[in-house]
Every structure is written in structure tokens, then in C-alpha cells.
Write a protein that holds these residues in place. Structure first.
Motif, mmCIF file in Angstrom:
data_model
loop_
_atom_site.group_PDB
_atom_site.id
_atom_site.type_symbol
_atom_site.label_atom_id
_atom_site.label_comp_id
_atom_site.label_asym_id
_atom_site.label_seq_id
_atom_site.Cartn_x
_atom_site.Cartn_y
_atom_site.Cartn_z
ATOM 1 N N PHE A 86 47.769 -71.969 -8.627
ATOM 2 C CA PHE A 86 48.313 -73.260 -8.199
ATOM 3 C C PHE A 86 49.793 -73.000 -7.895
ATOM 4 N N LYS A 87 50.052 -72.584 -6.657
ATOM 5 C CA LYS A 87 51.339 -71.977 -6.309
ATOM 6 C C LYS A 87 52.551 -72.849 -6.582
ATOM 7 N N ASN A 121 50.001 -74.017 -14.731
ATOM 8 C CA ASN A 121 48.801 -73.300 -14.328
ATOM 9 C C ASN A 121 47.903 -73.058 -15.531
ATOM 10 N N ARG A 127 46.605 -82.515 -9.178
ATOM 11 C CA ARG A 127 47.442 -81.451 -8.613
ATOM 12 C C ARG A 127 46.628 -80.176 -8.413
ATOM 13 N N GLU A 185 46.284 -78.067 -5.041
ATOM 14 C CA GLU A 185 46.777 -76.701 -4.919
ATOM 15 C C GLU A 185 45.675 -75.720 -4.542
ATOM 16 N N ASP A 186 44.518 -75.839 -5.181
ATOM 17 C CA ASP A 186 43.434 -74.902 -4.883
ATOM 18 C C ASP A 186 42.141 -75.412 -5.495
ATOM 19 N N GLY A 226 54.163 -78.610 -2.131
ATOM 20 C CA GLY A 226 54.058 -77.217 -1.732
ATOM 21 C C GLY A 226 54.040 -77.063 -0.224
#
Ligand SMILES: Nc1ncnc2c1ncn2[C@@H]1O[C@H](COP(=O)(O)OP(=O)(O)OP(=O)(O)O)[C@@H](O)[C@H]1O
Ligand SMILES: [Mg+2]
Lengths: 255, 354
Positions: free
Chosen positions: A90-91, A98, B200, B204-205, B342
Motif C-alpha cells: 500500500f504505497k 501497511n 484505503r 492502494e491495492d 497517492g
């Protein structure tokens, strides 16, 4: 005791057979390495075990339960966690967040309960953070919890992915090429930490091209080539197996 | 006794709410002109709309464009129930919220298999459909004629013999302000908890999130539903304030303006959309003085400049100035990462070597 049993698993992508009738077992509390030349089907096998892909045919048993076709959420909840060959952090979130997100999935308090607050919820949140910090310490990132994940070095990002996966309190941890892109010092640290993880009773499955590392840490090895399992055994047997040597000699990339 | 840390946390979480409450309490006596009182009320509605849309866009990372449709659904539900069916205002208020939330959930279930551009277009399509329904379902909505005579909320007795009289704009300022503060506090609860973390993580992914056991589809539905619920409730207050509804109040431009408020203020932050909503509601009205021909040009120019130079939004300006000030005055350990979407200047992660 057998923790994971893979039986006759096949995975096809259109015309490509990435895995072809592969069977093996992962024994609880041991380190199993899955090796083979590029494109052998190792990552695909991880994706099948972790529920990211459903197998085209064959069965998977985890902890004496049939989990064939279970998705990745279900597998995670059953106790299978993983890292990715191509890092997927999760950059934009902090290093700590994270891992906290990983830790929450094993927390006893469901997220929606936080809407109403209360002592139990606060205690759970504190416990989650404590657990997350332990995982960060375990991989040597305890000091950088506050920085954005994408500011870490490549090696640190790999370790962070391991910490995040560990935070879910898995019984089986799948690690895809943890040493790729690491320097020698980092690789040595990695071996030490993988042992620590194993010593906590977590079963490890490892895909790795660094043979020194594999021979150092693996207790069982499964070798794949062109989607098929070509050998299985202890590190010493594998090193002397003619089929394995032949498979790797065809691969100049392997040092 | 509070520990000093607990006190610090209490101050940090309560101070903005207290300040906002004081500002709202004093606003009607400071701003007495009916034009600006009206701007304040609309700004407060926009604050809630932007905050709720931010839950979807900023935190969950879903480019949903039709938020104005939920405002329209809530407003019309409330208006029809209070006029045609003579419901009590507050009953209609909650049903308006629930109706919008149900539509939000339905839209989510239908469209959430899509991402990025496709989701954007599908939600845009939804807003178009809702507008067409408001225009053409004449039996219920009266179409372009609109619904007049929508009752205000009932007056609220204040105990000391007086009452909050919704015949006056001040009461609407108080109500909209209280509503905005409650929404802010509840959204903050979501965002600063594992619920916010789950959202979140989805942003994010998604693949990682799933492999950590997070039910990403359910969380996306959650964000959509909560946002639609808030917008539906706002719609009901809007109907009660305006007294008359026309479909033209819910054209696509409304959705785009709300999107602009989120982005300009700072998506994925708590205060960003609040600032964005206030600025983008108040500034265009202030620009009326400049003359109608330059107003929209200036407005558009300002939007473009902010997005070009401050991709993190207006809140990003503050953060950038603060960190510059700090790093020049004394060296400090790393700042905690700003919780951004981001989309700004994220560093590239090296791609796998093998
Ligand atoms: N999602 C996919 N769609 C189509 N083909 C795929 C997909 N994933 C893998 N493959 C193919 O399956 C085969 C096995 O790939 P896989 O990534 O599992 O190999 P690997 O053993 O992990 O290799 P490496 O050591 O290079 O990581 C390859 O031919 C690959 O191109
Ligand atoms: Mg691979």
C-alpha cells in the motif's frame, strides 16, 4: 502432520498450461522450497494455493479441509498468507499502516465495531498496533514505521511485505522470491529472519532462485519445469538429481 | 484525570468541532444579508456532499461521478413524501436517506465490477438516468414544473419559551451546520478506524487487500452506500430549505462541482473536502462582483491552477508550507506520511528484476 495437500492440480491460461498435474504436500512447521527455471509455474502455484486463481482441475486441502476454489479472502482467513513476486505494498500509506492493516484481519474485533467505540475496541486497537510493531521489529523495520512505504529501499519493501503477511497470523506463509534484488548482507539477514518465522511454528513455502539460500534454509524441495513437477526431496537429493541438473543446465540464467 | 496524551488527543479531535460550532452559532448575527445567509446554507450542504463523496473517491479510490443524483433522490423523496403524502418532515428525512442509500447500494452492486474510466462512465450514466426520471416521471415529480410548497422542518422549541423558527434563514444555518458537524464526526470515526484502513487498502491495492482477508467488494459497497445516505439526507434538508424543487437543480454539473470540491480541497483527507466545498461555493459568489462575463472564466482558471500546481489540493499547500518551515528551522525526524490518494508525486517502486 500435513498442512497443505496439493493433488493433481492443473492450471491453464487459454492454451498455456502453467501447471500440469502437480501433487505435493507441505508438512506443518517445515520449510518447503518450490524451485525451477523461469516460467516453470511456481508463482502460478502460489496464486492457486493462495486463492488468487482457481485451479482448472485438481484439489487442494488445507488443514484437512477441502479448499479447492476458495478465493483469496477465504484462504487468508483460513490462515494462508503470501507475498508477491512483484511487490504490491500500500504505497501511499505508512510502513506501520501497511502492517496494521494486515494485523487487523487477525484481530478479534470486527472493523464495524469501531464505529461505536468502547473499551474492548480500544484494547483491540492497542493490541493490533503492538502486534504490528512486533512484526516490524521482526523484519528489522521497527524504526521506520512512520515513513511512506514507497520511500523504503527495495530490500526493505520486500521485508515489509513479509511483515504485512505475517501480521495476519498465518499458519502457512508463501514467500515469492524474497531474495530477488537483495544484496548479500540483506540476503543473510533474510535467512536469519525466515528461521525466526519458522521457529514460531509457521509453515513456510518459498519460491527462490538463489540456490545457496534455498539449500541453506529449505527442508523439503519441490522442483518444477514447464508446469510439471520433476523432482521432490531433501536438498541433498535434489542437488544430485539428474533431471534437476538437466533442467537447470538448459537455463543459462541460473548461476 | 486525563493523561497529557489523552488530553492532547481530545483537544485535537474536539477543537475543530468546537470552532465550527462557534462559527455556525455566530454566523447569522455576523452575516445578516439574506443573499450571503443563503450562500452559507448551500455551502454547508456542499460540505456534507463533498465529505461523503470523498469517502468514495478519496479514501476508496473509486472514480464515481454521479453524486448529485443521490442528492436529487433524497430531495425528491423527501419533497414527495412531505407534500403529496403529508408525512412529517423528520420521517421523510430518514426515508430520503435510506432511499438514496438503497440506490447507492444498487448502483454499487451493478457497477463495482468496473474500475477507473468504466466506473466513471457508469456512474455518470446513473446521474443522467436519475435526472431523466425526475424530468419525465410526471405523475410523481411533476417533471419540469417542479414541486412547490415543500414544508420546512417543524419549529424546534428551545425550552426557554422561544423556538427555532424555520421561517427564518438563521434556523436553517443552525440545522445545516449541526448536520455538517455530525456528518464530519461520524465520517471521521469511519476514516480513523480499521474501516478507514480497509477503504484505503482497497484504494492502494485490491489484490493485496484481498490476500489480507479484506472483503474489498463489501467495503466498496459500504463506501457507496454511506456516501449516498449522507447525500440523501442532505437532499431532504435542501428540499426543506428551498421549499420548491426542480429537476434542473440536479443536472450533471452538480456532480462535477462536487468532484471539483473534493479534488481542489484535497481528496483522501478529512478537512480537504470541507475547505474545497466552502471555497468553491463562496468564491464564485464573491466573484459576482467582478461581473458575470469574467466570473466563470476566473473560476475555471483557479480550478486549473490548483489542480496543476497542487495535485494534493488546498490542504497540500498547508502541508507543504509547514514542512518547508520545519525543515528550514530545525531538523526533525521524518514527517508522518500525508494520507493522500497517492496520485501526486509517488515515487516509483522498482520493478521485479527476474
Ligand atoms: N495470468 C496469466 N495469464 C496468462 N499466462 C500466465 C499468467 N500467469 C502466468 N502465466 C504463464 O504461466 C507460465 C508460468 O508462469 P509463472 O509466473 O508461474 O512462472 P514462474 O515459475 O513463477 O517463473 P519466474 O521464475 O520467472 O517467476 C508462464 O508461461 C507464464 O507466461
Ligand atoms: Mg514467479
Amino acid at each position: 502432520m500435513t498442512l497443505l495437500e496439493v493433488t493433481n492440480v492443473t492450471k491453464k491460461f487459454g492454451g498455456v498450461t502453467a501447471i500440469d498435474e502437480v501433487s505435493f504436500r507441505a508438512e506443518a512447521g517445515r520449510v518447503l522450497a518450490l524451485i525451477g527455471p523461469n516460467g516453470a509455474g511456481k508463482s502460478t502455484m502460489f496464486n492457486v494455493i493462495s486463492g488468487n486463481y482457481a485451479p482448472t482441475s485438481g484439489t487442494l486441502r488445507f488443514d484437512d479441509r477441502d479448499v479447492t476454489g476458495a478465493n483469496s479472502v477465504a484462504m487468508s482467513r483460513l490462515g494462508v498468507s503470501r507475498t508477491f513476486q512483484k511487490i504490491r505494498l500500500f504505497k501511499a500509506l505508512s510502513v506501520m499502516d501497511n502492517v496494521v492493516i494486515g494485523a487487523q484481519s487477525s484481530a478479534p474485533v470486527a472493523p464495524w465495531r469501531f464505529f461505536f467505540g468502547g473499551g474492548a475496541v480500544r484494547a483491540a486497537a492497542a493490541e493490533t498496533r503492538k502486534h504490528a510493531l512486533e512484526m516490524l521489529d521482526l523484519v528489522g523495520l521497527g524504526d521506520v514505521g512512520d515513513v511512506r512505504a514507497d520511500t523504503l529501499s527495495y530490500g526493505q519493501q520486500r521485508m515489509l511485505e513479509i511483515a504485512r503477511a505475517l501480521a495476519t497470523k498465518p499458519r502457512l506463509l508463501l514467500i515469492d522470491e524474497p531474495a530477488a534484488g537483495l544484496n548479500q548482507a540483506e540476503a543473510d539477514g533474510l535467512v536469519r529472519r525466515l528461521r525466526l518465522i519458522r521457529d514460531q511454528g509457521i509453515t513456510l513455502m518459498l519460491v527462490e532462485h538463489n540456490m545457496d539460500l534455498v539449500m541453506d534454509i529449505a527442508e523439503d524441495i519441490v522442483v518444477m519445469n514447464f508446469g510439471k513437477k520433476i523432482a521432490q526431496g531433501a536438498p541433498r537429493e535434489i542437488q544430485e538429481n539428474p533431471d534437476v541438473i538437466r533442467a537447470y543446465l538448459g537455463e543459462e540464467a541460473m548461476a | 484525570m486525563f493523561s497529557s496524551l489523552a488530553r492532547q488527543q481530545w483537544v485535537r479531535s474536539s477543537l475543530p468541532v468546537l470552532v465550527a460550532a462557534v462559527v455556525i452559532m455566530t454566523a447569522p448575527s455576523l452575516v445578516t444579508g439574506s443573499f450571503w445567509q443563503r450562500v452559507i446554507i448551500l455551502a454547508l450542504f456542499n460540505v456534507v456532499l463533498a465529505m461523503s463523496l470523498n469517502l468514495v473517491i478519496g479514501y476508496t479510490g473509486l472514480l464515481a461521478l454521479g453524486h448529485g443524483a443521490f442528492l436529487g433522490i433524497g430531495a425528491y423523496t423527501s419533497a414527495v413524501l412531505t407534500t403529496t403524502y403529508e408525512w412529517a418532515f423528520w420521517a421523510a428525512f430518514f426515508v430520503a436517506g435510506i432511499t438514496a442509500a438503497a440506490c447507492g447500494l444498487l448502483l454499487a452492486v451493478i457497477t463495482l465490477r468496473l474500475r477507473g474510466h468504466y466506473l466513471a462512465i457508469a456512474t455518470l450514466g446513473f446521474a443522467v438516468i436519475v435526472y431523466q426520471v425526475l424530468m419525465n416521471w410526471i405523475d410523481v415529480t411533476r417533471g419540469p414544473l417542479g414541486i412547490p410548497g415543500i414544508p420546512t422542518p417543524p419549529n424546534i422549541p428551545l425550552g426557554n419559551g422561544t423556538e427555532l423558527d424555520f421561517g427564518l434563514p438563521a434556523a436553517h444555518i443552525y440545522l445545516a451546520g449541526a448536520f455538517a458537524i455530525v456528518c464530519y464526526v461520524l465520517i471521521r470515526r469511519i476514516v480513523n478506524s480499521p474501516m478507514g484502513d480497509a477503504l484505503r487498502a482497497v484504494r492502494e491495492d485490491e489484490i493485496s487487500a484481498k490476500s489480507l482477508g479484506i472483503r474489498t467488494f463489501a467495503w466498496k459497497c459500504f463506501a457507496f452506500t454511506v456516501a449516498a445516505f449522507a447525500a440523501g439526507l442532505t437532499g431532504s434538508l435542501y428540499a426543506g430549505y428551498m421549499g420548491i424543487l426542480e429537476p434542473s437543480a440536479f443536472v450533471l454539473t452538480v456532480s462535477f462541482t462536487l468532484l471539483a470540491m473534493v479534488i481542489v480541497g484535497g481528496a483522501g483527507t478529512l478537512v480537504g473536502p470541507v475547505i474545497g466545498a466552502l471555497v468553491l461555493t463562496i468564491v464564485p459568489e464573491a466573484l459576482r462582483e467582478v461581473g458575470p462575463e469574467y466570473r466563470m472564466i476566473l473560476y475555471g482558471l483557479a480550478l486549473t491552477l490548483v489542480v496543476l500546481f497542487f495535485p494534493q489540493g488546498l490542504v497540500g499547500i498547508g502541508a507543504a508550507l509547514r514542512s518547508r518551515f520545519r525543515s528550514s528551522s530545525r531538523s526533525k525526524p521524518d514527517e508522518p506520511p500525508s494520507d493522500s490518494t497517492g496520485t501526486g508525486f509517488a515515487k516509483e517502486v522498482p520493478v521485479d528484476a527476474s
